[in-house]
Design a protein around this motif. Structure first.
Motif, mmCIF file in Angstrom:
data_model
loop_
_atom_site.group_PDB
_atom_site.id
_atom_site.type_symbol
_atom_site.label_atom_id
_atom_site.label_comp_id
_atom_site.label_asym_id
_atom_site.label_seq_id
_atom_site.Cartn_x
_atom_site.Cartn_y
_atom_site.Cartn_z
ATOM 1 N N HIS A 10 -24.030 -5.328 3.464
ATOM 2 C CA HIS A 10 -24.466 -5.586 2.086
ATOM 3 C C HIS A 10 -24.345 -7.079 1.783
ATOM 4 O O HIS A 10 -23.350 -7.710 2.155
ATOM 5 C CB HIS A 10 -23.588 -4.762 1.120
ATOM 6 N N ASP A 12 -28.038 -2.360 -8.764
ATOM 7 C CA ASP A 12 -28.122 -3.786 -9.097
ATOM 8 C C ASP A 12 -28.615 -3.858 -10.530
ATOM 9 O O ASP A 12 -29.609 -3.219 -10.876
ATOM 10 C CB ASP A 12 -29.114 -4.501 -8.170
ATOM 11 N N ARG A 67 -23.939 2.009 -6.716
ATOM 12 C CA ARG A 67 -23.500 1.032 -7.716
ATOM 13 C C ARG A 67 -24.721 0.487 -8.444
ATOM 14 O O ARG A 67 -24.713 0.294 -9.648
ATOM 15 C CB ARG A 67 -22.763 -0.127 -7.032
ATOM 16 N N ASP A 87 -16.968 -4.105 4.222
ATOM 17 C CA ASP A 87 -18.092 -3.255 3.829
ATOM 18 C C ASP A 87 -17.961 -1.865 4.469
ATOM 19 O O ASP A 87 -18.225 -0.846 3.823
ATOM 20 C CB ASP A 87 -19.410 -3.918 4.250
ATOM 21 N N TYR A 93 -25.071 0.035 5.034
ATOM 22 C CA TYR A 93 -25.768 -1.223 5.356
ATOM 23 C C TYR A 93 -25.456 -1.672 6.789
ATOM 24 O O TYR A 93 -24.490 -2.401 7.020
ATOM 25 C CB TYR A 93 -25.335 -2.315 4.359
ATOM 26 N N TYR A 134 -33.534 4.814 -9.315
ATOM 27 C CA TYR A 134 -33.014 4.720 -10.678
ATOM 28 C C TYR A 134 -32.679 3.274 -10.961
ATOM 29 O O TYR A 134 -31.979 2.634 -10.161
ATOM 30 C CB TYR A 134 -31.743 5.567 -10.751
HETATM 31 P P1 FAD Z 1 -21.167 -0.152 -3.445
HETATM 32 O O1 FAD Z 1 -20.955 0.811 -2.359
HETATM 33 O O2 FAD Z 1 -20.391 0.051 -4.691
HETATM 34 O O3 FAD Z 1 -20.869 -1.598 -2.841
HETATM 35 C C1 FAD Z 1 -21.352 -2.777 -3.482
HETATM 36 C C2 FAD Z 1 -20.672 -4.000 -2.908
HETATM 37 O O4 FAD Z 1 -19.317 -4.036 -3.315
HETATM 38 C C3 FAD Z 1 -20.602 -4.066 -1.359
HETATM 39 O O5 FAD Z 1 -20.692 -5.420 -1.006
HETATM 40 C C4 FAD Z 1 -19.235 -3.503 -1.026
HETATM 41 O O6 FAD Z 1 -18.739 -4.029 0.189
HETATM 42 C C5 FAD Z 1 -18.417 -3.962 -2.213
HETATM 43 N N1 FAD Z 1 -17.394 -3.002 -2.655
HETATM 44 C C6 FAD Z 1 -17.493 -1.664 -2.734
HETATM 45 N N2 FAD Z 1 -16.370 -1.130 -3.244
HETATM 46 C C7 FAD Z 1 -15.540 -2.181 -3.522
HETATM 47 C C8 FAD Z 1 -14.233 -2.291 -4.087
HETATM 48 N N3 FAD Z 1 -13.548 -1.206 -4.463
HETATM 49 N N4 FAD Z 1 -13.693 -3.532 -4.227
HETATM 50 C C9 FAD Z 1 -14.401 -4.658 -3.843
HETATM 51 N N5 FAD Z 1 -15.632 -4.592 -3.304
HETATM 52 C C10 FAD Z 1 -16.198 -3.376 -3.150
HETATM 53 N N6 FAD Z 1 -30.612 0.129 -6.231
HETATM 54 C C11 FAD Z 1 -30.993 0.526 -7.470
HETATM 55 O O7 FAD Z 1 -30.823 -0.240 -8.432
HETATM 56 N N7 FAD Z 1 -31.595 1.737 -7.676
HETATM 57 C C12 FAD Z 1 -31.773 2.628 -6.674
HETATM 58 O O8 FAD Z 1 -32.285 3.721 -6.892
HETATM 59 C C13 FAD Z 1 -31.360 2.266 -5.353
HETATM 60 N N8 FAD Z 1 -31.479 3.107 -4.309
HETATM 61 C C14 FAD Z 1 -30.981 2.753 -3.076
HETATM 62 C C15 FAD Z 1 -31.047 3.681 -2.026
HETATM 63 C C16 FAD Z 1 -30.544 3.364 -0.764
HETATM 64 C C17 FAD Z 1 -30.604 4.397 0.341
HETATM 65 C C18 FAD Z 1 -29.989 2.077 -0.533
HETATM 66 C C19 FAD Z 1 -29.471 1.709 0.831
HETATM 67 C C20 FAD Z 1 -29.916 1.152 -1.576
HETATM 68 C C21 FAD Z 1 -30.394 1.477 -2.848
HETATM 69 N N9 FAD Z 1 -30.327 0.600 -3.922
HETATM 70 C C22 FAD Z 1 -30.761 0.976 -5.184
HETATM 71 C C23 FAD Z 1 -29.729 -0.725 -3.761
HETATM 72 C C24 FAD Z 1 -28.240 -0.723 -4.097
HETATM 73 O O9 FAD Z 1 -28.047 -0.294 -5.428
HETATM 74 C C25 FAD Z 1 -27.708 -2.135 -3.920
HETATM 75 O O10 FAD Z 1 -27.659 -2.457 -2.565
HETATM 76 C C26 FAD Z 1 -26.396 -2.424 -4.615
HETATM 77 O O11 FAD Z 1 -26.198 -3.844 -4.588
HETATM 78 C C27 FAD Z 1 -25.175 -1.792 -3.962
HETATM 79 O O12 FAD Z 1 -25.105 -0.459 -4.222
HETATM 80 P P2 FAD Z 1 -24.034 0.458 -3.407
HETATM 81 O O13 FAD Z 1 -24.084 1.797 -3.989
HETATM 82 O O14 FAD Z 1 -24.215 0.303 -1.963
HETATM 83 O O15 FAD Z 1 -22.674 -0.290 -3.863
#
Ligand code: FAD
Length: 275
Positions: free
Chosen positions: A139, A99, A97, A148, A135, A40
Motif C-alpha cells: 500500500h 480513500d 478504510r 503492511d 497489496y 463505495y
Molecule cells: P487499511 O487496511 O486500513 O490500511 C490502510 C493503510 O494503513 C495501509 O498503509 C496499512 O499498512 C496502514 N494501517 C492499517 N492498519 C493500521 C494501524 N492500525 N496503524 C497504522 N497503520 C495501519 N477505495 C474506495 O474508496 N472505495 C472502494 O470501493 C475501494 N475498493 C477497493 C477494492 C479492492 C479489492 C482494493 C484492493 C482497494 C479498494 N479501494 C477502494 C482502495 C482502498 O480503499 C485504498 O487502497 C485505501 O487507501 C486503503 O484501504 P484499506 O482497506 O486497504 O486500508
C-alpha cells in the motif's frame, strides 16, 4: 477450484446505470461469476448510488458484495446500512478504510479496515462473508513491507474471511506476497485482483497513485503502438490473459476482475482462459 468475480463502480448517470444493469450485467453474468462487487466512495459520497446498484442486482437474484468504508460516517449510519444490506439478502461485503474524496475532510477521519471488520462482526455476527484489500506491491502509505503484512493479518484476524489484491502485472510480486503471508500465519485465501488494460493513459495515472507498477516492457510496448488502439487492445488482452493463466496454473484461489463497468476485455480474457 478458482472462482472469478467482477467489480463495478456505481455509474453517475441514469443512462450509465441502465447500460450496466440491462446490457453489461447479463453479458458478464453469463460468465458465471461467484459474485459482483460494487465500489463505495469513502465518506458516503456514493452511498445512495452504491446502494441503488446493489439493490437492483439483488432484485435479479445476483450475489452482490457492496464495498463499505466508515469514511466520515458514524457507527449508527454504518449499522443502518448493514441492516439495509441484510434485508436485501446481501451475504458478502468488501470492508475497506477507503480513500477520502478531496473536500470531504482530513485523513484523520479515516478508520482502518480492521476496525470496520471488527464493527461488522460485532453488529452482524457471522452473517457476512467479509473480504478485505491486500497489496502485493504494498500500500502506498504503508510504513514498510512488513508493517503492511502485519496490518493485513490484523484485518483477517478481526474476522475477515478472505482478501482481494490490488491489481498487479508482476506475477512474482503476488506469489512472493503469498509466501510472506503464509510465513506470518495468514492462511485465508488471497484472490488476485485483475485490471484489464483498456485506457492506458488513465491506467498509468491511477497506477502512480495506488502503488501498482506497470512494468517498463509493457509501457514501452504500448507507447510504441502510438495511436493504434486496436494493437493496444489486443496486446492488453494477450498480456492479461497470460497473467491470469499463470496465476491459475500456479494455484491462485480466484481472480477478481476490475471490469471498469465494461464487458470487454474482461469477457475476452475469460474466454481465453477457457474456464
Ligand atoms: P487499511 O487496511 O486500513 O490500511 C490502510 C493503510 O494503513 C495501509 O498503509 C496499512 O499498512 C496502514 N494501517 C492499517 N492498519 C493500521 C494501524 N492500525 N496503524 C497504522 N497503520 C495501519 N477505495 C474506495 O474508496 N472505495 C472502494 O470501493 C475501494 N475498493 C477497493 C477494492 C479492492 C479489492 C482494493 C484492493 C482497494 C479498494 N479501494 C477502494 C482502495 C482502498 O480503499 C485504498 O487502497 C485505501 O487507501 C486503503 O484501504 P484499506 O482497506 O486497504 O486500508
Amino acid at each position: 477450484m478458482s472462482i472469478i468475480s467482477f467489480e463495478y463502480f456505481p455509474p453517475k448517470t441514469a443512462e450509465g446505470r441502465a447500460t450496466l444493469l440491462e446490457k453489461t450485467t447479463p453479458a458478464l453474468q453469463a460468465l458465471n461469476p461467484a459474485f459482483f462487487s460494487v465500489t463505495y466512495g469513502a465518506g458516503g459520497s456514493t452511498r445512495d448510488s452504491t446502494l441503488g446498484i446493489v439493490e437492483a442486482l439483488c432484485a435479479h437474484g445476483i450475489d452482490v458484495a457492496p464495498h463499505l468504508s466508515f469514511g466520515a460516517d458514524d457507527r449508527d449510519t454504518i449499522a443502518a446500512l448493514l441492516q439495509r444490506y441484510r434485508e436485501m439478502g446481501v451475504r458478502r461485503l468488501v470492508a475497506l478504510r477507503g480513500d477520502m474524496p478531496s473536500g470531504m475532510g482530513g485523513a484523520s477521519q479515516l478508520v482502518y479496515a480492521s476496525e470496520l471488520v471488527a464493527f461488522v462482526r460485532e453488529q452482524t455476527g457471522d452473517h457476512f462473508h467479509i473480504e478485505v484489500a491486500a497489496y502485493p506491491e504494498i500500500h502506498p502509505q504503508a510504513e514498510s513491507y512488513d508493517s503492511d503484512l502485519k496490518f493485513l493479518k490484523r484485518k483477517l484476524d478481526a474476522g475477515a474471511n478472505s482478501a482481494i489484491t490490488q491489481y498487479f502485472y508482476n506475477v512474482e510480486s503476488y506469489f512472493y506476497f503469498l509466501d510472506q503471508c503464509a510465513a506470518i500465519g495468514i492462511d485465508k485465501p488471497i484472490v488476485a485482483g485483475i485490471m484489464p488494460i483498456t485506457n492506458y493513459a488513465n491506467l498509468a495515472r491511477f497506477s502512480r497513485n495506488c502503488g501498482a507498477e506497470i512494468p517498463r516492457w509493457i509501457c514501452q510496448r504500448i507507447e510504441g503502438y502510438g495511436k493504434d488502439q486496436e494493437s493496444i487492445r489486443q496486446f492488453g488482452i494477450d498480456v492479461v490473459s497470460q497473467l491470469c493463466q499463470t496465476l491459475l496454473e500456479s494455484g491462485a484461489p480466484g481472480l477478481h476482475f476490475y471490469t471498469m463497468n465494461q464487458i470487454e476485455p474482461t469477457r475476452q480474457i475469460r474466454d481465453n482462459l477457457g474456464l
